[in-house]
Design a protein around this motif. Structure first.
Motif, PDB file in Angstrom:
ATOM      1  N   ALA A 123     -32.551 -68.380  30.042  1.00 35.51           N
ATOM      2  CA  ALA A 123     -32.329 -66.939  30.154  1.00 35.51           C
ATOM      3  C   ALA A 123     -33.075 -66.389  31.363  1.00 35.51           C
ATOM      4  O   ALA A 123     -33.803 -67.114  32.053  1.00 35.51           O
ATOM      5  N   CYS A 124     -32.892 -65.113  31.598  1.00 31.89           N
ATOM      6  CA  CYS A 124     -33.461 -64.464  32.775  1.00 31.89           C
ATOM      7  C   CYS A 124     -34.602 -63.523  32.378  1.00 31.89           C
ATOM      8  O   CYS A 124     -34.480 -62.771  31.403  1.00 31.89           O
TER       9      CYS A 124
ATOM     10  N   GLU B 107     -27.378 -62.506  30.494  1.00 31.76           N
ATOM     11  CA  GLU B 107     -28.314 -63.619  30.595  1.00 31.76           C
ATOM     12  C   GLU B 107     -29.765 -63.201  30.372  1.00 31.76           C
ATOM     13  O   GLU B 107     -30.666 -64.031  30.418  1.00 31.76           O
TER      14      GLU B 107
ATOM     15  N   SER C 230     -30.907 -68.462  35.813  1.00 35.08           N
ATOM     16  CA  SER C 230     -30.700 -67.153  36.436  1.00 35.08           C
ATOM     17  C   SER C 230     -31.677 -66.954  37.581  1.00 35.08           C
ATOM     18  O   SER C 230     -31.328 -66.365  38.615  1.00 35.08           O
TER      19      SER C 230
ATOM     20  N   SER D 267     -31.285 -63.070  24.223  1.00 35.20           N
ATOM     21  CA  SER D 267     -31.217 -64.474  23.792  1.00 35.20           C
ATOM     22  C   SER D 267     -32.441 -64.893  22.989  1.00 35.20           C
ATOM     23  O   SER D 267     -32.814 -66.061  22.993  1.00 35.20           O
TER      24      SER D 267
END
Length: 341
Positions: free
Chosen positions: A46-47, A56, A95, A61
């Motif tokens: 994830a970012c 993202e 990401s 998440s």
């Protein structure tokens, strides 16, 4: 997403079950320009940023999952594993590469550079087990790879010297390509999303983009960019401003690839709810009519693209980016395939 936190390094490698078939044309064989077989790789899921349009974000998440115990060694071991499956190049789909943490990027690059110089019989056993023959070793020596960074990572969160040093280490370890999200070159648009951190008086976002692009190109790396139309604050004037400013970067040879994209709504993102689309998304119905001009953009089709753009706006973006950006524009239009091929 809901569930217990996982160490990504403890999970099986995806390519243990799936063949490496992609050929990413940004990585090519020097003598023939043939695209190389490319494995896609993630060291985090994830970012760390919170852009309101993006699915993202770690916020959506259940936190940021990544390689934990001996993260560097585990990642380099997996590089060797992918080489043993026939990978000739790698693209890190995180990401932000190593979540933008320069210490991790530097340590990873140092270790990868070290094993590329080490004779095979002197390698640590965890690496050597995947480099069983000379072909594997040759792929390691000639490995090309790319990764995603952000403008903020390069020019706001670190000094220019620190960014130049980390980009140099990336290149020494085999990196040939960096990809960043420009999103927009319009201040009225960038003021609405979680980018352009640490804003400086008198230094607009477009200058920070130019500074980041210059840092990448000064190290002799190729630069790809993503541009997103249809964010809050978007007007025909801001569209034209972005197309023009990105065109200037292309003219100055600071961008090698520019991908125009249309804002597409994803479940649970703030912009989806803000635009009243949270209960209207339909990606699967057979009635969906995916047609021109939507097919010229990744993921875009009627009913799930930005409500701030008319179809005429989308045609305008297609034609103007095609004209202004020329060969640097990445075209997402599907390629026709003849029956039986």
């Amino acid at each position: 997403l809901r569930g217990r936190a996982l160490d990504l390094g403890s999970l099986p490698s995806p390519y243990a079950a799936f063949a490496i078939r992609s050929r990413f044309p940004i990585f090519t064989r020097p003598e023939t320009a043939e695209p190389l077989r490319t494995a896609h790789f993630m060291v985090s899921n994830a970012c760390p940023y919170r852009c309101n349009f993006c699915s993202e974000s770690a916020q959506l998440s259940n936190g940021l999952k990544r390689f934990k115990d001996d993260a560097i060694g585990t990642a380099v071991q997996r590089v060797c594993e992918y080489l043993s499956y026939g990978a000739e190049s790698l693209f890190f789909d995180d990401s932000v590469f190593w979540s933008g943490r320069y210490r991790d990027i530097g340590n990873f690059c140092d270790e990868l550079s070290r094993i590329r110089r080490t004779p095979p019989d002197a390698l640590d056993p965890r690496y050597r087990q995947f480099l069983a023959d000379e072909d594997d070793v040759e792929r390691l020596r000639g490995l090309q790879w790319g990764a995603q960074l952000t403008v903020d990572t390069l020019v706001a969160l670190h000094s220019a010297d620190a960014s130049a040093d980390i980009l140099r280490k990336m290149k020494e370890a085999g990196c040939t390509y960096v990809y960043i999200g420009i999103e927009s070159m319009s201040t009225q648009v960038m003021d609405h999303i979680h980018k352009n951190l640490r804003r400086e008086e008198g230094k607009p976002w477009r200058e920070k983009v130019r500074e980041a692009a210059s840092l990448v190109k000064e190290q002799g790396l190729q630069l790809g960019t993503s541009v997103l139309f249809g964010l809050d604050g978007e007007t025909r004037a801001s569209i034209d401003e972005t197309i023009h400013e990105v065109g200037r970067l292309i003219d100055d040879e600071l961008i090698d690839l520019a991908s125009p994209n249309i804002l597409t709504y994803h479940p649970a993102t703030p912009v989806t709810r803000a635009h009243g689309m949270h209960d209207r998304l339909d990606y699967h119905s057979p009635r969906i009519d995916n047609r021109k001009p939507y097919i010229y953009f990744e993921e875009a089709f009627p009913d799930v693209v930005s409500v701030l753009l008319t179809e005429d706006d989308i045609w305008h973006i297609h034609h103007e980016t095609q004209h202004r950006w020329g060969g640097a524009r990445n075209d997402a239009a599907p390629v026709a395939v003849e029956a039986g091929s």
